[in-house]
Structures are given as C-alpha cells and as structure tokens.
Design a protein around this motif. Sequence first.
Motif, PDB file in Angstrom:
ATOM      1  N   MET A   1       4.930   0.103   3.365  1.00 37.83           N
ATOM      2  CA  MET A   1       4.133  -1.120   3.239  1.00 37.83           C
ATOM      3  C   MET A   1       2.731  -0.770   2.751  1.00 37.83           C
ATOM      4  SD  MET A   1       3.095  -3.948   6.117  1.00 37.83           S
ATOM      5  CE  MET A   1       1.885  -2.894   6.904  1.00 37.83           C
ATOM      6  N   HIS A   2       2.186  -1.584   1.864  1.00 37.68           N
ATOM      7  CA  HIS A   2       0.838  -1.370   1.345  1.00 37.68           C
ATOM      8  C   HIS A   2       0.047  -2.666   1.448  1.00 37.68           C
ATOM      9  CE1 HIS A   2       2.132   2.459  -0.343  1.00 37.68           C
ATOM     10  NE2 HIS A   2       3.176   1.836  -0.846  1.00 37.68           N
ATOM     11  N   LYS A   3      -1.167  -2.577   1.910  1.00 35.12           N
ATOM     12  CA  LYS A   3      -2.059  -3.728   1.922  1.00 35.12           C
ATOM     13  C   LYS A   3      -2.804  -3.795   0.598  1.00 35.12           C
ATOM     14  CE  LYS A   3      -6.172  -5.731   4.012  1.00 35.12           C
ATOM     15  NZ  LYS A   3      -7.339  -5.502   4.889  1.00 35.12           N
ATOM     16  N   LEU A   4      -2.834  -4.964  -0.005  1.00 31.70           N
ATOM     17  CA  LEU A   4      -3.549  -5.169  -1.264  1.00 31.70           C
ATOM     18  C   LEU A   4      -4.554  -6.294  -1.075  1.00 31.70           C
ATOM     19  CD1 LEU A   4      -0.422  -4.994  -3.558  1.00 31.70           C
ATOM     20  CD2 LEU A   4      -2.236  -3.278  -3.464  1.00 31.70           C
ATOM     21  N   ASN A 206      -3.192   7.311  -1.790  1.00 31.31           N
ATOM     22  CA  ASN A 206      -2.938   5.920  -1.397  1.00 31.31           C
ATOM     23  C   ASN A 206      -2.390   5.074  -2.538  1.00 31.31           C
ATOM     24  OD1 ASN A 206      -3.930   6.448   1.181  1.00 31.31           O
ATOM     25  ND2 ASN A 206      -6.025   5.910   0.613  1.00 31.31           N
ATOM     26  N   ASN A 208       0.094   3.170  -5.066  1.00 30.00           N
ATOM     27  CA  ASN A 208       1.377   2.498  -4.865  1.00 30.00           C
ATOM     28  C   ASN A 208       1.795   1.842  -6.181  1.00 30.00           C
ATOM     29  OD1 ASN A 208       0.383  -0.432  -4.864  1.00 30.00           O
ATOM     30  ND2 ASN A 208      -0.843   0.444  -3.206  1.00 30.00           N
ATOM     31  N   GLU A 209       2.925   1.172  -6.182  1.00 25.49           N
ATOM     32  CA  GLU A 209       3.465   0.633  -7.430  1.00 25.49           C
ATOM     33  C   GLU A 209       2.508  -0.354  -8.101  1.00 25.49           C
ATOM     34  OE1 GLU A 209       5.005   0.889  -4.615  1.00 25.49           O
ATOM     35  OE2 GLU A 209       6.850   2.046  -4.931  1.00 25.49           O
ATOM     36  N   THR A 211      -0.958  -0.580  -7.687  1.00 26.18           N
ATOM     37  CA  THR A 211      -2.157   0.080  -8.202  1.00 26.18           C
ATOM     38  C   THR A 211      -1.826   0.998  -9.379  1.00 26.18           C
ATOM     39  OG1 THR A 211      -1.999   1.896  -6.583  1.00 26.18           O
ATOM     40  CG2 THR A 211      -3.295  -0.040  -5.962  1.00 26.18           C
ATOM     41  N   ASP A 212      -0.610   1.574  -9.385  1.00 22.72           N
ATOM     42  CA  ASP A 212      -0.196   2.403 -10.521  1.00 22.72           C
ATOM     43  C   ASP A 212      -0.174   1.588 -11.811  1.00 22.72           C
ATOM     44  OD1 ASP A 212       0.064   4.611  -8.922  1.00 22.72           O
ATOM     45  OD2 ASP A 212       2.253   4.631  -8.916  1.00 22.72           O
ATOM     46  N   ASN A 255      -8.082  -0.764  -4.216  1.00 19.44           N
ATOM     47  CA  ASN A 255      -6.907  -0.763  -3.342  1.00 19.44           C
ATOM     48  C   ASN A 255      -6.312   0.626  -3.098  1.00 19.44           C
ATOM     49  OD1 ASN A 255      -6.016  -3.675  -2.600  1.00 19.44           O
ATOM     50  ND2 ASN A 255      -6.705  -3.814  -4.724  1.00 19.44           N
ATOM     51  N   ALA A 256      -6.502   1.561  -4.032  1.00 21.59           N
ATOM     52  CA  ALA A 256      -5.955   2.908  -3.849  1.00 21.59           C
ATOM     53  C   ALA A 256      -7.028   3.936  -3.517  1.00 21.59           C
ATOM     54  CB  ALA A 256      -5.195   3.356  -5.102  1.00 21.59           C
ATOM     55  N   ARG A 365      -8.696  11.117   0.109  1.00 21.89           N
ATOM     56  CA  ARG A 365      -7.713  10.518  -0.807  1.00 21.89           C
ATOM     57  C   ARG A 365      -7.259  11.477  -1.899  1.00 21.89           C
ATOM     58  NH1 ARG A 365     -12.053   6.320  -1.519  1.00 21.89           N
ATOM     59  NH2 ARG A 365     -11.975   4.987   0.342  1.00 21.89           N
TER      60      ARG A 365
END
Length: 393
Positions: A1-4, A206, A208-209, A211-212, A255-256, A365
């Motif tokens: 799970m990722h918080k955005l 950190n 994720n899909e 932010t990538d 976010n990352a 990070r």
Amino acid sequence: MHKLTFTPTSYTGWGSLSQLLIEVEKFNARNILIVTDPLLKEIGLTDHVEKPLIEKGYTTTIYTEIAPEPPLAIGEKLVDFTRNHQFDLVIGVGGGSALDLAKLAAVLATHEGQVADYLNLTGTKTLDNKGLPKILIPTTSGTGSEVTNISVLSLDTTKDVVTHDYLLADVAIVDPALTISLPPKVTAATGVDALTHAIEAYVSVNANEVTDALALQAIRLISHSIRTAVHEGQDKQARTDMSYGSYLAGLAFFNAGVAGVHALAYPLGGQFHIAHGDSNAVLLPYVMGYIRQSCEKRLKDILDAMGIASAYLSQEEASYKCVDALQKLVQDVNIPSTLKGFNIPEQALEQLTDDATKQTRILARSPMLLEREDIYAIYRAAFDGEVREPKQS
C-alpha cells in the motif's frame, strides 16, 4: 500500500493564469497578501496577478523582502508581518523561495511562536491548523514547491525545513507563459533541479508505480527540452514541456522523496549560498555514479527516458552511460561541473560532510546507505571532477 498526496486543485498549461480570479472568489477573501521576488515586481510580471485583483475590488499588498535560499530571519520577518495584518488569502508568485515563504506565512500566521520552533531537525512545536488559504503560482520550471508541503530555510551552515500537509497549496497555477522571460542561467539551474527531483524520486526506496510514471514522464519532458529552453528561451514548446516536466517531477518527489543529491546539496546552499538548482546540478552525476550499483536497472530506465537507446546494452553498461549523459547535460546548460567551479575550497569538504550527515530524513530514501565516509567520498569526487564508486573492502 502507498499513500499518495496531491494539491487539491491545479491548473496547468499555457494561459492557465486566467483562472486566478475564479479561484480567489471561492475563498471570500478581500485583503490579499502577494509574496513575490523583488525582480518580478520590478519587471512588471506581478502585474499579471495584481491588476486583475485590484480591478475586481480586492485590496492587495505586495511583499518583496525575500531572497534566494531564504535565511530563517527572512521567514521570521514575513511571518510577523502576516500576523500583524488582517489578510484573508496569501498568493505566492515566483521561484521556490517565494513559494516556500508564502506557504510558511499562510500557515504560521495562525500559530504562536517563532518559525524556528517548527523546524524539522530542531523544532519543538507542531502545526495544529491549516492557516490562511494559499494560491501558488510558479514563474520557474524547477522547484515543484507549488505541489509540495515543504518550506526550506537556510541556517548558518546548512538548511532545514518546515513540513506538514497544512503547507500544501489550496490551488496551484502552473502557466508556462510566465517563464518566457526567465534568464538562461536560472532556466538551467531550475531545470536541472526539476530533473534531479524526478531522478531521485525514481530511484527512491519509496518509489511506487504512480510516482514511477510521473518521474519517467518528467525525465522525458525535461531532458528533451532543457537545452532549447536555456539557449532559445522564447521557444514556446520548450517552455511548455519544461513547465509540465517540473510539475510532474514535483508530484513524483513529493510522494516518493528525494535522497542523496539533496542531502549533500543543502550544506552547499547553507555554507556558500549556492542556488539550490546549481547545488543539485553539480552533485547529480557524482551521487548517481557513486550509488550506481544499487540502482542499475533504474538508471537504464532513466537513460531510455532521456531518449538514448539502451536496447543492446547490459544494465551495467546502460547505468554507466546514464551517469555520463547526466554529466553532459549539466555541461550543455553551462553549469559548472565541479565544486571548484563554484569556488568551494578543499578545506570545506569536512564541514560539508558533517552537515550532510545530519540530513537523516532525506538520506533514508537512498537506494544505497550513505555513511559519513561515502558522503565525503562524493564531495571529494565532485571537487576533483571524477565520478567514482565506493572502494571495495
């Protein structure tokens, strides 16, 4: 799970400043503080913001007592000024310093104590309310401050931040038309700053899909347009691509997170008052070269996003080529490629290292754990102008 987390409302694209009045009306504000760079007021760029407001009957106050890489004292003075007037809304117009200070003024206007009380590394107070509403309007394509919850301040030898979601803009207006008059030097520094945001977000632990996707598209847009934006500043397409790239990079790194480049850049700004974009630019190839083995696949992806074919290269070969490409890009936009180029003395490397090691929030990070000896080795490489990797034990 990722918080955005994202700014509630953003307008992007050529001519988006036309939405300012519509958004101001939503806040039922009458007395507006405009925080901006003094040069922007001098050249009349702030007229595009202030005149429509005055014509609609709003009372405006323009505050220009700010500086690049703003010291804590400037933040304290602006917060006091904001507290002593009955403002209903704060609008930030300018580069990262103006936007960071506007965020700070809006939130701390309704809090007690000094700005220093809320600093990340040393502060003892916490923010407990959102403060005044704020609209942020960048005039550079670089910092991403319009979409982040961070306000950066310079201390005696390094930098610290006030950070909380209360600092997020209520509205961000990202209009590339406002960047046309940006000088080449500032275009280069802020542009590489944005590129660094995207790259560090992509290699962050950190990532994720989401932010990538944001980071890679930002890298594509910036790497393909920055040279034109620097050398042919009136090019509308280049300015538009840089604007979108900076915005996406801001969303990605917010976010990352960013890591080693920024951790080492903060002391350069704090001790030698080098512009943040320049600090990031001069360190970018050396940090990425040093941590290369920890993120080979990701550097290969970055190389592809920069438009340099890597289909017939191994991940290792592509990662080396990516670092070379970053070094060339910095040189192509006329930013000094070594610490010597910024007149940093050799004897400063130890103190820079000591200050950088304190940036634990950012260093955490990095895909490679950077200890004190690693940080010193990177500064030394940047001083000597030779990309190096960790010594094998």
